[in-house]
Enzyme design. Structure first.
Site, PDB file in Angstrom:
ATOM      1  N   ASN A 109     -12.606  -3.382  -4.210  1.00 48.69           N
ATOM      2  CA  ASN A 109     -12.396  -2.791  -3.067  1.00 48.69           C
ATOM      3  C   ASN A 109     -11.708  -3.773  -2.021  1.00 48.69           C
ATOM      4  OD1 ASN A 109     -13.337  -0.964  -0.933  1.00 48.69           O
ATOM      5  ND2 ASN A 109     -14.556  -2.524  -0.249  1.00 48.69           N
ATOM      6  N   HIS A 111     -11.429  -4.822   1.915  1.00 46.10           N
ATOM      7  CA  HIS A 111     -12.303  -5.133   3.288  1.00 46.10           C
ATOM      8  C   HIS A 111     -11.339  -5.718   4.443  1.00 46.10           C
ATOM      9  CE1 HIS A 111     -15.892  -4.581   5.764  1.00 46.10           C
ATOM     10  NE2 HIS A 111     -15.753  -6.120   5.878  1.00 46.10           N
ATOM     11  N   SER A 138      -9.513  -8.767   2.784  1.00 48.38           N
ATOM     12  CA  SER A 138     -10.155  -9.584   1.526  1.00 48.38           C
ATOM     13  C   SER A 138     -10.165  -8.343   0.351  1.00 48.38           C
ATOM     14  CB  SER A 138     -11.683  -9.932   1.423  1.00 48.38           C
ATOM     15  OG  SER A 138     -11.778 -10.938   2.699  1.00 48.38           O
ATOM     16  N   ASP A 147     -20.112  -5.123   0.420  1.00 56.70           N
ATOM     17  CA  ASP A 147     -19.083  -6.204   0.967  1.00 56.70           C
ATOM     18  C   ASP A 147     -19.416  -7.461   0.519  1.00 56.70           C
ATOM     19  OD1 ASP A 147     -17.356  -3.847   2.064  1.00 56.70           O
ATOM     20  OD2 ASP A 147     -18.530  -4.375   3.932  1.00 56.70           O
TER      21      ASP A 147
END
Length: 215
Positions: A109, A111, A138, A147
Site C-alpha cells: 500500500n 500512504h 510511504s 497503515d
C-alpha cells in the site's frame, strides 16, 4: 532476465498511481500488471487500465452483506490472475484480517505521510497544522494494523514556507508516482521482501522508515 511477476492492482478512484505503475512496465522490468479491480464502476482508473490493454473487473462492495463476504469474493477474482503481488492504489476499503493474511508478504500500500506519522486520513492538513518541516509518502507492506505494516520506501520533501494544502498534496502525489513503481520493481526483481523481522532490501534489514529518498 527474471521471470515475470504477476501484479494485480486494486483501485477506487482516478488511478494516478496506477498510471505511474503502468508507465513503469518497461521490457527490463519483470513486473506485469495482469488485472485492475475496482469497487466502484465509475473509477477513472478502469479507463486507464483499459487504454493500456489490461483486463479490469468491478466488484461493488454495496452488493455484499458485509466486509467478510465482499473480501471473500474479491480474493476469488484476484486469485484468478495468480498474483505474486497485490498493490493497493487508492483502494478505499478497510480490509479484513483474513484478506490480509491470505496475501501476507505480497500486499503493498502507499500512504501519504512519513509513517508512522499520521496514520489514517487528512495527512497533509495534519502535517501543515503541526508545522512540520518535512512531509512525504510511504510504501509499506500491509498487515492487520491499519497503515502499520513495515515500511519499504519513503520519499521525504521539505514543506515550503507558506505552502497550502493543495500545493503540498500535489507535490506528495508526484513523489508517490516515483516510489510506488520503484517498490513494485524491487519486489518483482526479488530484491524487496517481507521477513519475520520486517521489510528487507537486498537481504538487508530496512530501518523502520524504510529506504529513504529525499526529493
Amino acid at each position: 532476465m527474471t521471470a515475470s511477476c504477476n501484479v494485480v492492482v486494486l483501485i477506487s478512484g482516478s488511478g494516478s498511481n496506477l498510471q505511474a505503475l503502468i508507465d513503469s512496465q518497461a521490457e527490463d522490468n519483470p513486473a506485469r500488471i495482469r488485472a485492475v479491480i475496482s469497487n466502484r464502476a465509475d473509477a477513472f482508473g478502469l479507463t486507464r487500465a483499459q487504454d493500456a490493454g489490461i483486463p479490469t473487473a468491478v466488484l461493488d462492495h454495496k452488493a455484499f452483506d458485509g466486509r467478510d463476504s465482499f473480501d471473500a469474493a474479491l480474493m476469488e477474482v484476484i486469485d484468478e490472475h495468480a498474483p505474486d503481488l497485490v498493490i493497493l492504489a487508492g483502494f478505499m476499503r478497510i480490509l479484513t484480517p483474513g484478506f490480509v493474511r491470505h496475501y501476507q508478504g505480497r500486499l503493498l500500500n502507499i500512504h501519504p505521510s512519513l509513517l508512522p506519522k499520521y496514520k489514517g486520513l487528512d495527512t497533509h492538513r495534519r502535517a501543515l497544522e503541526a508545522g512540520d518541516s518535512e512531509h512525504g509518502c510511504s510504501v509499506h507492506f500491509v498487515t492487520e494494523e491499519l497503515d502499520g505494516g513495515p515500511v519499504a520506501i519513503q520519499a521525504a520533501l521539505a514543506v515550503e514556507p507558506g505552502e497550502n494544502i493543495e500545493q503540498l498534496t500535489q507535490r506528495v502525489h508526484a513523489a508517490e508516482h516515483q516510489i510506488y513503481p520503484l517498490a513494485m520493481r524491487w519486489f518483482a526483481e526479488g530484491r524487496l521482501r517481507l521477513a519475520e523481522q520486517g521489510a528487507m532490501l537486498d537481504d538487508v534489514n530496512l530501518p523502520a522508515s524504510g529506504y529513504q529518498i529525499r526529493i
